[in-house]
Design an enzyme around this catalytic site. Structure first.
Site, PDB file in Angstrom:
ATOM      1  N   GLY A  31       0.819  -1.213   0.000  1.00  0.00           N
ATOM      2  CA  GLY A  31       0.000   0.000   0.000  1.00  0.00           C
ATOM      3  C   GLY A  31       0.851   1.259   0.000  1.00  0.00           C
ATOM      4  O   GLY A  31       2.044   1.214  -0.306  1.00  0.00           O
ATOM      5  N   HIS A  34       2.628   4.679  -4.815  1.00  0.00           N
ATOM      6  CA  HIS A  34       3.319   5.825  -5.405  1.00  0.00           C
ATOM      7  C   HIS A  34       3.595   5.529  -6.874  1.00  0.00           C
ATOM      8  O   HIS A  34       3.096   4.529  -7.418  1.00  0.00           O
ATOM      9  CB  HIS A  34       4.612   6.119  -4.636  1.00  0.00           C
ATOM     10  CG  HIS A  34       5.485   4.916  -4.430  1.00  0.00           C
ATOM     11  ND1 HIS A  34       6.114   4.265  -5.466  1.00  0.00           N
ATOM     12  CD2 HIS A  34       5.799   4.220  -3.307  1.00  0.00           C
ATOM     13  CE1 HIS A  34       6.810   3.241  -5.001  1.00  0.00           C
ATOM     14  NE2 HIS A  34       6.619   3.183  -3.690  1.00  0.00           N
ATOM     15  N   HIS A  37       4.667   2.006  -7.850  1.00  0.00           N
ATOM     16  CA  HIS A  37       3.542   1.070  -7.925  1.00  0.00           C
ATOM     17  C   HIS A  37       2.706   1.316  -9.189  1.00  0.00           C
ATOM     18  O   HIS A  37       2.214   0.373  -9.805  1.00  0.00           O
ATOM     19  CB  HIS A  37       2.630   1.222  -6.701  1.00  0.00           C
ATOM     20  CG  HIS A  37       3.306   0.902  -5.400  1.00  0.00           C
ATOM     21  ND1 HIS A  37       3.595   1.866  -4.460  1.00  0.00           N
ATOM     22  CD2 HIS A  37       3.739  -0.267  -4.870  1.00  0.00           C
ATOM     23  CE1 HIS A  37       4.166   1.295  -3.407  1.00  0.00           C
ATOM     24  NE2 HIS A  37       4.271   0.005  -3.633  1.00  0.00           N
ATOM     25  N   GLN A  64       7.621  -9.576   7.999  1.00  0.00           N
ATOM     26  CA  GLN A  64       8.872  -9.069   7.427  1.00  0.00           C
ATOM     27  C   GLN A  64       9.395  -7.825   8.150  1.00  0.00           C
ATOM     28  O   GLN A  64      10.281  -7.144   7.651  1.00  0.00           O
ATOM     29  CB  GLN A  64       8.716  -8.832   5.920  1.00  0.00           C
ATOM     30  CG  GLN A  64       7.727  -7.770   5.536  1.00  0.00           C
ATOM     31  CD  GLN A  64       7.382  -7.844   4.056  1.00  0.00           C
ATOM     32  OE1 GLN A  64       6.754  -8.784   3.605  1.00  0.00           O
ATOM     33  NE2 GLN A  64       7.774  -6.830   3.295  1.00  0.00           N
ATOM     34  N   SER A 184       8.363 -45.016  -9.232  1.00  0.00           N
ATOM     35  CA  SER A 184       9.521 -45.857  -9.549  1.00  0.00           C
ATOM     36  C   SER A 184       9.404 -47.212  -8.867  1.00  0.00           C
ATOM     37  O   SER A 184       9.880 -48.217  -9.378  1.00  0.00           O
ATOM     38  CB  SER A 184      10.808 -45.169  -9.091  1.00  0.00           C
ATOM     39  OG  SER A 184      10.850 -43.874  -9.622  1.00  0.00           O
TER      40      SER A 184
HETATM   41  P1  AMP Z   1       6.033  -2.443  -1.624  1.00  0.00           P
HETATM   42  O1  AMP Z   1       4.666  -1.856  -1.523  1.00  0.00           O
HETATM   43  O2  AMP Z   1       7.115  -1.532  -1.210  1.00  0.00           O
HETATM   44  O3  AMP Z   1       6.106  -3.783  -0.972  1.00  0.00           O
HETATM   45  O4  AMP Z   1       6.281  -2.705  -3.184  1.00  0.00           O
HETATM   46  C1  AMP Z   1       5.368  -3.411  -3.924  1.00  0.00           C
HETATM   47  C2  AMP Z   1       5.952  -3.655  -5.299  1.00  0.00           C
HETATM   48  O5  AMP Z   1       6.206  -2.406  -5.922  1.00  0.00           O
HETATM   49  C3  AMP Z   1       7.273  -4.408  -5.260  1.00  0.00           C
HETATM   50  O6  AMP Z   1       7.276  -5.360  -6.328  1.00  0.00           O
HETATM   51  C4  AMP Z   1       8.288  -3.327  -5.490  1.00  0.00           C
HETATM   52  O7  AMP Z   1       9.468  -3.795  -6.099  1.00  0.00           O
HETATM   53  C5  AMP Z   1       7.541  -2.401  -6.402  1.00  0.00           C
HETATM   54  N1  AMP Z   1       8.103  -1.059  -6.320  1.00  0.00           N
HETATM   55  C6  AMP Z   1       8.212  -0.282  -5.223  1.00  0.00           C
HETATM   56  N2  AMP Z   1       8.817   0.863  -5.521  1.00  0.00           N
HETATM   57  C7  AMP Z   1       9.116   0.785  -6.833  1.00  0.00           C
HETATM   58  C8  AMP Z   1       9.791   1.659  -7.731  1.00  0.00           C
HETATM   59  N3  AMP Z   1      10.261   2.818  -7.336  1.00  0.00           N
HETATM   60  N4  AMP Z   1       9.907   1.262  -8.993  1.00  0.00           N
HETATM   61  C9  AMP Z   1       9.433   0.088  -9.399  1.00  0.00           C
HETATM   62  N5  AMP Z   1       8.816  -0.764  -8.618  1.00  0.00           N
HETATM   63  C10 AMP Z   1       8.659  -0.431  -7.340  1.00  0.00           C
END
Ligand code: AMP
Length: 303
Positions: A31, A34, A37, A64, A184
């Site tokens: 969530g 940005h 995402h 995590q 097998s």
């Molecule tokens: P998170 O919400 O931080 O767990 O990220 C969710 C997904 O968004 C993960 O697969 C991240 O690698 C991807 N993600 C987060 N920030 C970026 C970014 N700046 N550029 C590309 N993918 C992103």
């Protein structure tokens, strides 16, 4: 663009999942969406194509985070997240609580990320990738996506998720035309042993048929009825030495109680002429057996 359905429970997700047009593309997130995402949502929409479905999961996974990390402070902006999802053509947002995802508290069985999970991020955040892979695997099981989209920003996570998927693919049991699961060890079986061994899949099919017949049938459906049907077939063949036969919750591998409803597996192991065989069949259980519930109620009323 219409708003996506917001589903906070696994049950709602399970109910909605069958109606989603394929391919189903999952974007797991925590969530506070940005522009990073946003790129994932657009990529997901593109691979889903005009006819497919995009599901976004929003879950701040406590597994995590270590004590002292920012679990409690992690930003939560659900309304804005939903607005972004609506703009980007997301069909469904799965946003469970921690209690919904881990009803028994922190799980005892977790995914071990292996050596690649111990270095770099894993060195600085011990346990982090175990937590990530555990929740990702859980999400995969719950959503059963055709495709999942992850960002390269978290490259180590991406590598580990790729590894997780390649290491955990499964293939349904292959059987010979007579129904015996190929193995097998089957080459040890004499023709007479093989005849005996066939009792095992026959018993499992009987259990499966009883469970299937009961879903929606007059006399209710239950783990105990499925087990009884399988036992009946095994008991009729005393030459087959049965180690166990059980109906288990396929998610926990604990014995499915009489009232259990959901995905289950009938598992069994037996020895035929010195050769040990294991086998199983999946079943979907409808829940309490009406007859035994009625018996139970009558029994309770008698006391
Ligand atoms: P998170 O919400 O931080 O767990 O990220 C969710 C997904 O968004 C993960 O697969 C991240 O690698 C991807 N993600 C987060 N920030 C970026 C970014 N700046 N550029 C590309 N993918 C992103």
């Amino acid at each position: 663009m219409s708003s996506p359905a917001l589903l906070p429970t696994k049950a709602e997700l399970a109910a909605a999942r069958p109606a989603l047009p394929a391919p189903v593309v999952l974007v797991p997130t925590m969530g506070a969406l940005h522009s990073g995402h946003l790129a994932l949502l657009r990529a997901a929409r593109a691979v889903a194509g005009p006819g497919g479905s995009v599901i976004v999961s929003i879950f701040v996974n406590p597994l995590q985070f270590r004590p002292g990390e920012d679990l409690d402070r992690y930003p939560r902006t659900l309304d804005d997240d939903l607005a972004m999802c609506a703009r980007e053509g997301v069909c469904l947002v799965f946003a469970p609580s921690a209690a919904e995802m881990y009803p028994g508290g922190a799980p005892q069985v977790t995914v071990d990320p292996g050596p690649a999970g111990q270095v770099f991020e894993g060195e600085f955040r011990p346990g982090f990738f175990g937590g990530v892979l555990t929740v990702v695997l859980k999400l995969f099981h719950l959503v059963r996506p055709d495709i999942a989209v992850f960002g390269e920003k978290d490259a180590q996570q991406l590598a580990l998720v790729r590894r997780l998927v390649s290491d955990t693919e499964s293939v349904p049991t292959v059987r010979d035309p007579d129904g015996l699961a190929t193995s097998s060890r089957n080459r040890y079986l004499s023709p007479a042993d093989r005849e005996l061994a066939l009792t095992l899949p026959r018993a499992l099919r009987a259990g499966q048929a009883r469970a299937g017949a009961e879903n929606g049938a007059e006399d209710g459906g239950s783990a105990s009825a499925a087990l009884a049907a399988a036992r009946e077939v095994l008991d009729a063949e005393p030459a087959l030495a049965v180690d166990y036969v059980a109906v288990v919750d396929s998610r926990t591998f604990t014995v499915a109680g009489p009232g259990y409803a959901g995905p289950a597996v009938i598992v069994a192991a037996a020895t035929a002429g010195g050769t040990r065989l294991i086998d199983n069949v999946p079943v979907m259980l409808a829940g309490a057996d009406r007859r035994s519930t009625e018996r139970g109620l009558r029994g309770a009323a008698d006391h």
